[in-house]
Design an enzyme around this catalytic site. Structure first.
Site, mmCIF file in Angstrom:
data_model
loop_
_atom_site.group_PDB
_atom_site.id
_atom_site.type_symbol
_atom_site.label_atom_id
_atom_site.label_comp_id
_atom_site.label_asym_id
_atom_site.label_seq_id
_atom_site.Cartn_x
_atom_site.Cartn_y
_atom_site.Cartn_z
ATOM 1 C CB SER A 327 2.476 -2.924 -19.299
ATOM 2 O OG SER A 327 1.887 -1.939 -18.500
ATOM 3 C CB ALA A 328 -0.285 -4.244 -14.531
ATOM 4 C CB CYS A 329 -0.808 0.171 -17.518
ATOM 5 S SG CYS A 329 0.368 0.287 -16.191
ATOM 6 C CB THR A 330 -1.531 -2.311 -21.978
ATOM 7 O OG1 THR A 330 -0.294 -2.900 -21.623
ATOM 8 C CG2 THR A 330 -1.313 -0.845 -22.274
#
Ligand code: PMP
Length: 394
Positions: A327-330
């Protein structure tokens, strides 16, 4: 194919806005810029555009009426509103909230935050494909549970849940079901009525609309408290002047998606399966993450033993390929993905994972290029890795 060409296979992190969407948005930036709360003609023009977009989004998910759609700034806000909004408004009924262990961080962290406000949150296990453990759900679904939050499909490994089945269990205890459909909506048909969904998170960019807007479907009668207070827009559930150009674009994207979903899905599924096959054939000790068929049409998540996802990504980028390790968020943290750990992978297996997400403009030629460059990348990195067994190097 030249290495200077950019082959973008990270569509779950960001998608291009459809040209037809841009065209629909433009008039609302410089010509029709009224505020939908104004009573004059230009205000009413904006109000009409807002209502039309709302109707298109309601239609995409078969909502009972357009008023069930609340516009937000995106999926993160929708998830926060659903989870905190239900928790705050229903504290008299109960304080337990359940979510799966493979939810997006906007769900997980909203749930964790609520534990500082007197709520109890439990994270439910999934099996090795990422399917929610329904027995654990039944077991933990106590009388004081007010909300269960489960994503329609997982954005990292692509696994699609049986939402209808989950909904029956959740409703048997009179709890609300929130479904994060950020990754799924626009790729596979969703019917909030048939599937029994009380709250549904939808994101505009995930269906080729502009970033910075999204929606929360709130079934009629759902008790929800707003997080933003102000002018009382969106039936008091989300104050703030509506972002009309973005909302118009979101509506157009939903309309196009509804029409084009079957052809897009067929194209993506064909490319997905070709890419999976090619990547697994590229080297021994390679595995697919998630379910082979009950998965999102755009999602390819694989892992190669003995090497790191990050070094594969760098090598791929040198070949013009943009992919992701999760995930780009992590992606900024060095921690392995919580999703991959929850499906039972060891730390080193999770670190060896790669994620490719295709888009409607992805081509067979691009897939062929990735498949062609992968064997030498894996071979070279394995040759350098101290973890690789000797017989694989020679
Ligand atoms: N839920 C899921 C399943 C996601 O994949 C994402 C990220 N695309 C989000 C929520 C949050 O989206 P955003 O960062 O656009 O608010």
């Amino acid at each position: 194919m030249s290495a200077t060409k950019r082959i973008y296979m990270d569509h779950s992190s960001g998608k291009p806005v459809d040209e037809r969407v841009v065209e629909a948005m433009l008039p609302y930036m410089q010509k029709s810029y009224g505020n939908p709360s104004s009573l004059h003609g230009m205000g009413q023009e904006a109000r009409k555009a807002l209502d039309e977009a709302r109707a298109k989004i309601a239609e995409l998910i078969n909502a009972e009426k357009k008023e069930t759609i609340v516009f937000t700034s995106g999926a993160t806000e929708s998830n926060n509103l659903a989870i905190k909004g239900v928790a705050y408004r229903n504290k008299d009924k109960g304080t337990r909230i359940l979510a799966s262990r493979i939810e997006h961080m906007s769900v997980i962290n909203s749930c964790k935050y609520l534990t500082t406000k007197g709520f109890e949150t439990l994270f439910l296990p999934v099996d090795s494909y990422g399917f929610l453990d329904l027995e654990a759900l039944e077991e933990k679904l106590a009388e004081n549970t007010v909300l269960v939050s489960v994503a329609y499909a997982n954005g990292e490994i692509g696994t699609i849940q049986s939402i209808g089945e989950i909904s029956k269990i959740v409703h048997s205890r009179k709890a609300y079901l929130h479904v994060d459909a950020t990754a799924a909506c626009g790729q596979i048909p969703i019917d909030v009525k048939i599937e029994g969904i009380d709250l549904l998170t939808i994101s505009s960019n995930d269906m080729y609309g502009p970033k910075g807007t999204g929606a929360l479907y709130v079934k009629d009668g759902t008790r929800l408290e707003p997080l933003l207070h102000g002018g009382g827009q969106e039936k008091g559930l989300r104050s703030g002047t509506e972002n009309i150009p973005a909302i118009v674009g979101f509506g157009k994207a939903a309309e196009l998606t509804k029409k084009e979903m079957p052809t897009r899905a067929e194209h993506l599924t064909r490319l997905r399966d070709k890419l999976i096959k090619g990547l697994l054939e590229a080297a021994p000790y390679s595995f697919l993450n998630g379910h082979p068929t009950r998965r999102l049409p755009d999602n390819v998540s694989v892992r190669y033993s003995f090497i790191e996802g990050e070094s594969m990504l760098l090598s791929l980028e040198m070949e013009g390929v943009f992919a992701s390790s999760g995930s780009a968020c992590t992606a900024k943290t060095l921690e392995p993905s919580h999703v991959l750990l929850a499906i039972g992978l060891k730390h080193e297996e999770a670190h060896g994972s790669l994620m490719f997400t295709l888009g409607k403009q992805s081509t067979e030629e691009e897939v062929n290029h990735v498949v062609a460059v992968m064997p030498s990348i894996v071979k070279r990195l394995r040759a350098m890795s101290p973890l690789t067994p000797k017989e694989l190097v020679d």
